[in-house]
Every structure is written in structure tokens, then in C-alpha cells.
Design a protein around this motif. Sequence first.
Motif, short mmCIF file in Angstrom:
data_model
loop_
_atom_site.label_atom_id
_atom_site.label_comp_id
_atom_site.label_asym_id
_atom_site.label_seq_id
_atom_site.Cartn_x
_atom_site.Cartn_y
_atom_site.Cartn_z
N GLY A 96 -52.46 2.65 -7.86
CA GLY A 96 -51.57 2.13 -8.85
C GLY A 96 -52.11 2.32 -10.25
O GLY A 96 -53.23 2.75 -10.46
N ILE A 97 -51.29 1.98 -11.20
CA ILE A 97 -51.65 2.07 -12.61
C ILE A 97 -52.20 0.71 -13.04
O ILE A 97 -51.57 -0.32 -12.84
CB ILE A 97 -50.42 2.46 -13.45
CG1 ILE A 97 -49.94 3.86 -13.04
CG2 ILE A 97 -50.75 2.41 -14.94
CD1 ILE A 97 -48.64 4.27 -13.68
N HIS A 98 -53.38 0.73 -13.62
CA HIS A 98 -54.04 -0.50 -14.06
C HIS A 98 -54.00 -0.59 -15.58
O HIS A 98 -54.95 -0.25 -16.27
CB HIS A 98 -55.47 -0.55 -13.55
CG HIS A 98 -55.55 -0.44 -12.06
ND1 HIS A 98 -55.14 -1.45 -11.22
CD2 HIS A 98 -55.91 0.59 -11.27
CE1 HIS A 98 -55.29 -1.06 -9.96
NE2 HIS A 98 -55.75 0.17 -9.97
N ASP A 99 -52.86 -1.03 -16.09
CA ASP A 99 -52.64 -1.17 -17.52
C ASP A 99 -51.74 -2.38 -17.71
O ASP A 99 -50.67 -2.44 -17.11
CB ASP A 99 -51.98 0.10 -18.07
CG ASP A 99 -51.84 0.08 -19.58
OD1 ASP A 99 -51.53 -0.99 -20.16
OD2 ASP A 99 -52.03 1.14 -20.20
N ARG A 120 -49.75 -3.16 -19.89
CA ARG A 120 -48.45 -2.85 -20.48
C ARG A 120 -47.47 -2.28 -19.46
O ARG A 120 -46.29 -2.19 -19.72
CB ARG A 120 -48.61 -1.83 -21.61
CG ARG A 120 -49.47 -2.35 -22.76
CD ARG A 120 -49.83 -1.24 -23.70
NE ARG A 120 -50.64 -0.29 -22.95
CZ ARG A 120 -51.02 0.90 -23.40
NH1 ARG A 120 -50.66 1.30 -24.60
NH2 ARG A 120 -51.76 1.70 -22.68
N TYR A 121 -47.98 -1.91 -18.30
CA TYR A 121 -47.17 -1.26 -17.28
C TYR A 121 -46.60 -2.30 -16.32
O TYR A 121 -47.29 -3.22 -15.90
CB TYR A 121 -48.03 -0.27 -16.49
CG TYR A 121 -47.34 0.34 -15.30
CD1 TYR A 121 -46.45 1.38 -15.46
CD2 TYR A 121 -47.60 -0.13 -14.02
CE1 TYR A 121 -45.81 1.93 -14.36
CE2 TYR A 121 -46.97 0.42 -12.92
CZ TYR A 121 -46.07 1.45 -13.10
OH TYR A 121 -45.45 2.00 -12.02
N SER A 122 -45.32 -2.16 -16.00
CA SER A 122 -44.74 -3.00 -14.97
C SER A 122 -43.75 -2.18 -14.16
O SER A 122 -43.13 -1.24 -14.67
CB SER A 122 -44.04 -4.23 -15.57
OG SER A 122 -42.95 -3.85 -16.37
N LEU A 123 -43.61 -2.54 -12.91
CA LEU A 123 -42.73 -1.83 -11.99
C LEU A 123 -41.87 -2.87 -11.29
O LEU A 123 -42.36 -3.91 -10.85
CB LEU A 123 -43.56 -1.06 -10.95
CG LEU A 123 -42.78 -0.36 -9.84
CD1 LEU A 123 -41.96 0.79 -10.40
CD2 LEU A 123 -43.74 0.14 -8.79
#
Length: 99
Positions: free
Chosen positions: A1-4, A6-9
Motif C-alpha cells: 500500500g501507499i504510506h502517505d 495525504r492518501y486515502s482510498l
Amino acid sequence: GIHDPRYSLYEGHALSFFRNQRVAADVILSSIPLTYLSRAEREELFAHIYSALVPNGVCIVFHQYFPLAYPILRRYFREVQISFEPRNFLPCFVMTAVK
């Protein structure tokens, strides 16, 4: 997954998401099968997307069969570009709209 942070899914029906959340996004990427939505639902979806984007925000829509979103995007967004990507499996239209 993306570990930021600001990112949401979100996984679920897009209209349910927009009807129940307040969103401020720089970019919204969509590959929603628009043919499954009624014309009224498509209009509502893109009205929500437009409202959710910050000034100069970008909406990118992939659609595999025809550019169904293009006329709706043209009504809401100040700039809309459309291209066709034949190398994709399955080939698709890519529409990029800037608020």
C-alpha cells in the motif's frame, strides 16, 4: 500500500461516499463503470466530484468503451482533454478535467 497521510482510498459506491462525506481533494481518479449508472446518477456524481476538488484540482476518468463522461465534464470543468490509450488492456479513453 501507499504510506502517505495525504492518501486515502474508499471502496464502495461512489455516490454513497460523496453523499456521506465532506471531501477536499487535489486529484480524483475514477474508473467507475459509468454505464451502470443512470444519467441522473452520472450528473450527480460529477457535480459531487467538481465540488470536492480544490481550485485547479484535477479529475481523471478512465472509460473503456466510449467517452461517456466527456459531455458532463465539459459542462462542469474549465478545461477538459480527452485521449485514447490503445496499449491498455482493454483499450480506454482517458479524460482529464481541470477545475
